[in-house]
Design an enzyme around this catalytic site. Structure first.
Site, PDB file in Angstrom:
ATOM      1  N   ASP A   1      17.964   1.008 -11.215  1.00  0.00           N
ATOM      2  CA  ASP A   1      17.382   2.273 -11.695  1.00  0.00           C
ATOM      3  C   ASP A   1      18.322   3.462 -11.488  1.00  0.00           C
ATOM      4  O   ASP A   1      18.358   4.369 -12.314  1.00  0.00           O
ATOM      5  CB  ASP A   1      16.069   2.570 -10.946  1.00  0.00           C
ATOM      6  CG  ASP A   1      15.013   1.531 -11.230  1.00  0.00           C
ATOM      7  OD1 ASP A   1      15.152   0.816 -12.237  1.00  0.00           O
ATOM      8  OD2 ASP A   1      14.064   1.421 -10.432  1.00  0.00           O
TER       9      ASP A   1
HETATM   10  P1  NAP Z   1      16.443  -1.255  -8.007  1.00  0.00           P
HETATM   11  O1  NAP Z   1      16.282  -0.412  -9.208  1.00  0.00           O
HETATM   12  O2  NAP Z   1      15.236  -1.644  -7.270  1.00  0.00           O
HETATM   13  O3  NAP Z   1      17.243  -2.551  -8.475  1.00  0.00           O
HETATM   14  C1  NAP Z   1      17.717  -3.477  -7.569  1.00  0.00           C
HETATM   15  C2  NAP Z   1      18.382  -4.586  -8.347  1.00  0.00           C
HETATM   16  O4  NAP Z   1      18.937  -5.474  -7.374  1.00  0.00           O
HETATM   17  C3  NAP Z   1      17.430  -5.382  -9.198  1.00  0.00           C
HETATM   18  O5  NAP Z   1      17.665  -5.125 -10.567  1.00  0.00           O
HETATM   19  C4  NAP Z   1      17.707  -6.852  -8.834  1.00  0.00           C
HETATM   20  O6  NAP Z   1      18.035  -7.579 -10.013  1.00  0.00           O
HETATM   21  C5  NAP Z   1      18.932  -6.755  -7.939  1.00  0.00           C
HETATM   22  N1  NAP Z   1      18.874  -7.710  -6.841  1.00  0.00           N
HETATM   23  C6  NAP Z   1      17.830  -8.035  -6.053  1.00  0.00           C
HETATM   24  N2  NAP Z   1      18.184  -8.965  -5.159  1.00  0.00           N
HETATM   25  C7  NAP Z   1      19.485  -9.230  -5.388  1.00  0.00           C
HETATM   26  C8  NAP Z   1      20.420 -10.099  -4.784  1.00  0.00           C
HETATM   27  N3  NAP Z   1      20.085 -10.907  -3.771  1.00  0.00           N
HETATM   28  N4  NAP Z   1      21.676 -10.114  -5.261  1.00  0.00           N
HETATM   29  C9  NAP Z   1      22.029  -9.335  -6.303  1.00  0.00           C
HETATM   30  N5  NAP Z   1      21.181  -8.468  -6.906  1.00  0.00           N
HETATM   31  C10 NAP Z   1      19.928  -8.429  -6.442  1.00  0.00           C
HETATM   32  O7  NAP Z   1      17.439  -0.610  -6.939  1.00  0.00           O
HETATM   33  P2  NAP Z   1      18.203   0.772  -6.898  1.00  0.00           P
HETATM   34  O8  NAP Z   1      19.066   0.952  -8.109  1.00  0.00           O
HETATM   35  O9  NAP Z   1      18.821   0.821  -5.552  1.00  0.00           O
HETATM   36  O10 NAP Z   1      17.076   1.844  -7.036  1.00  0.00           O
HETATM   37  C11 NAP Z   1      16.145   2.065  -6.018  1.00  0.00           C
HETATM   38  C12 NAP Z   1      14.773   2.234  -6.616  1.00  0.00           C
HETATM   39  O11 NAP Z   1      13.826   2.316  -5.555  1.00  0.00           O
HETATM   40  C13 NAP Z   1      14.654   3.472  -7.455  1.00  0.00           C
HETATM   41  O12 NAP Z   1      13.805   3.263  -8.547  1.00  0.00           O
HETATM   42  C14 NAP Z   1      14.028   4.440  -6.489  1.00  0.00           C
HETATM   43  O13 NAP Z   1      13.321   5.469  -7.129  1.00  0.00           O
HETATM   44  C15 NAP Z   1      13.112   3.524  -5.711  1.00  0.00           C
HETATM   45  N6  NAP Z   1      12.778   4.097  -4.419  1.00  0.00           N
HETATM   46  C16 NAP Z   1      13.743   4.376  -3.527  1.00  0.00           C
HETATM   47  C17 NAP Z   1      13.425   5.015  -2.353  1.00  0.00           C
HETATM   48  C18 NAP Z   1      14.463   5.402  -1.333  1.00  0.00           C
HETATM   49  O14 NAP Z   1      14.154   6.208  -0.469  1.00  0.00           O
HETATM   50  N7  NAP Z   1      15.650   4.860  -1.410  1.00  0.00           N
HETATM   51  C19 NAP Z   1      12.106   5.303  -2.061  1.00  0.00           C
HETATM   52  C20 NAP Z   1      11.141   4.950  -2.975  1.00  0.00           C
HETATM   53  C21 NAP Z   1      11.492   4.340  -4.145  1.00  0.00           C
HETATM   54  P3  NAP Z   1      17.846  -9.177 -10.057  1.00  0.00           P
HETATM   55  O15 NAP Z   1      16.448  -9.439  -9.683  1.00  0.00           O
HETATM   56  O16 NAP Z   1      18.190  -9.539 -11.456  1.00  0.00           O
HETATM   57  O17 NAP Z   1      18.821  -9.734  -9.071  1.00  0.00           O
END
Ligand code: NAP
Length: 483
Positions: free
Chosen positions: A410
């Protein structure tokens, strides 16, 4: 930072050190003053990766001083109960700290808040029942503050337990919503506030106190029901704020200045953090406050021709990286889940050994907690000056040869810039798509947290490295080492 231990110790230390035992009282006051200074410094230093370790240490020293100060007030505490509490707390806390994996930090934090808030609510409850209504009636101001302490403490306790349950998959992680939910939530909160007001002026109505407690406990549960598991970290920051405020009110009730200052710091930092996270995720803070949050709806499926992603191999990826002058690594939740940070360090070493400029682009909400990526990369001893915040590094992508996305989704989705129907529209993102070549490591084409497709993966310059982040990064680093 959690002040749970202070809640616990101060529950016994019910008066500021004056009168009896003046000498130890003076030492206790000095210890409290020292502890407050340490907490302020800790917050200051924790805000930068380079000083975060120092911040953590000074926070711990401050906590030790606070405990010593509280224990010195021997005229108001019973040591045997304190040590029973220490033993139980250590039996729960030490295994939690040692065995809980880094990816479980959000739920661990939720549990800490639950315990801290429970302590505040119990201290308030105990204090209320200590009043002899026929002899010693509390002043309305004192009683009002006590009610707020109990209200916030109780709702934070059940709210944090619910958050823990959702994050630990003990409860359904999807938002649980129903018609008129906000109205019901507001009514329960309103009823708890009415009870508090009535008790403030009629503290002798002891039958009302359990109702206040029950309503507050119920509101904590209802606040978290409509929130999805992925949005929980933002709410945990908010609950952190509530727990801090509750501790601050407890300080007024107990006449303990350390608790007032520490609780105010804790409360303010929690509230500021949740506002920062809301901004970074393009969410409304008022919605978070009333539980109308996290109901992410997937946008409509992309229209027109469906583009196909181009897979590549670790050998080809290593060749492209070896030919690059500059590489920017964008870590995300997948790197945390795979625990790939040490392999990322190996890759970093291989690249820098070849004279390639390597930087890390850190999105404020990458992963599931603010600072999630910083903590993991610091654990792998990546130099702090290589970690750059999104605003600092975004202008460098057009000159960057390879943007390597490791388990992020994301936070690099260009739809946030232009697709008004997308649930992440308006969220600032890392401009990985502007690099000359993009390499994305993930296991499949599945979406990330927001549940939407990512056009980055099908851009002309993007190559996909499918597989577990740890295994893929290790394979690329190995290829680079051998070539
Ligand atoms: P993300 O959008 O959740 O995407 C993570 C990606 O990691 C997934 O597409 C997944 O694809 C891949 N993945 C999972 N396990 C894996 C593995 N073992 N090896 C390789 N890839 C793997 O993560 P992000 O880009 O870090 O974004 C964070 C999200 O969390 C945002 O939408 C944000 O708004 C939300 N959020 C964050 C917080 C905070 O404080 N950081 C708080 C609340 C919400 P596959 O399944 O295809 O592997």
């Amino acid at each position: 930072m959690s002040f749970d231990l202070i809640h616990f110790v101060s529950s016994a230390a019910t008066t500021q050190a004056t009168g009896k035992g003046e000498f130890t009282g003076a030492i206790a006051t000095a210890a409290y003053l020292f502890a407050c200074a340490c907490f302020i410094l800790a917050l200051r230093w924790l805000s930068q990766p380079g000083t975060a370790r120092k911040g953590n240490t000074i926070g711990q020293i401050g906590m030790l001083a606070a405990i010593v100060g509280a224990l010195l007030q021997h005229h108001v505490i019973h040591y045997e109960w304190i040590f029973v509490g220490f033993a139980i707390g250590a039996a729960i806390g030490v295994p939690m700290a040692v065995f809980m994996p880094m990816t479980a930090v959000p739920q661990r934090t939720a549990l800490s808040h639950a315990f801290g808030a429970l302590a505040a609510a119990l201290v308030g409850t105990g204090h209320y029942y200590l009043y002899k209504m026929d002899v010693l009636r509390p002043h309305p101001v004192e009683m009002g503050i006590l009610c707020l302490e109990v209200l916030l403490g109780a709702l934070t306790f059940t709210g944090s337990l619910m958050a823990f349950g959702k994050l630990q998959d003990l409860l359904p992680t999807r938002p649980m919503v129903y018609r008129g939910q906000i109205l019901v939530n507001l009514s329960v909160l309103g009823a708890a506030l009415v009870c508090s007001t009535l008790l403030t002026f009629n503290p002798q109505w002891t039958w009302l106190f359990p109702i206040l407690l029950l309503l507050s406990l119920a509101f904590g549960v209802m606040l978290i029901l409509p929130i999805g598991g992925g949005d929980m970290p933002t709410v945990i920051a908010l609950l952190n704020g509530y727990a801090g405020l509750s501790a601050c009110f407890m300080g007024f009730v107990l006449d303990n200045r350390l608790l007032i200052i520490a609780g105010a710091l804790d409360g303010a930092s929690g509230l500021i953090l949740s506002i920062v996270m809301c901004k970074a995720m393009n969410r409304s803070f008022t919605n978070v406050l009333f539980g109308a949050f996290g109901q992410v709806k997937a946008g409509p499926a992309a229209q027109g021709e469906k583009k196909v992603a181009k897979p590549t191999t670790p050998e080809e990826a290593a060749g492209l990286l070896a030919a690059a002058n500059s590489v920017i690594i964008i870590p995300g939740y997948g790197m945390a889940v795979a625990q790939a940070q040490h392999k990322v360090r190996e890759l970093y070493d291989q690249l820098t050994r070849r004279g390639i400029d390597v930087k890390f682009a850190i999105h404020p909400v990458a992963g599931r907690m603010p600072g999630h990526m910083n903590v993991l990369l610091a654990e792998a001893e990546i130099p702090y000056d290589r970690l750059l915040e999104m605003e600092e590094i975004n202008s460098e992508f057009p000159q960057c040869d390879v943007a390597m996305v490791i388990g992020a989704n994301d936070v690099v989705n260009p739809a946030a810039r232009h697709d008004k129907s997308s649930p992440i529209y308006g969220m600032p993102i890392i401009d990985a798509d502007k690099a000359k070549t993009v390499m994305a490591i993930k296991r499949s084409m599945n979406p990330g947290f927001a549940g939407i497709d990512n056009e980055l993966y099908t851009l002309d310059q993007t190559l996909m490295l499918f597989g577990d982040a740890k295994a893929v990064v290790a394979a690329v680093a190995k290829e680079l080492g051998e070539s």
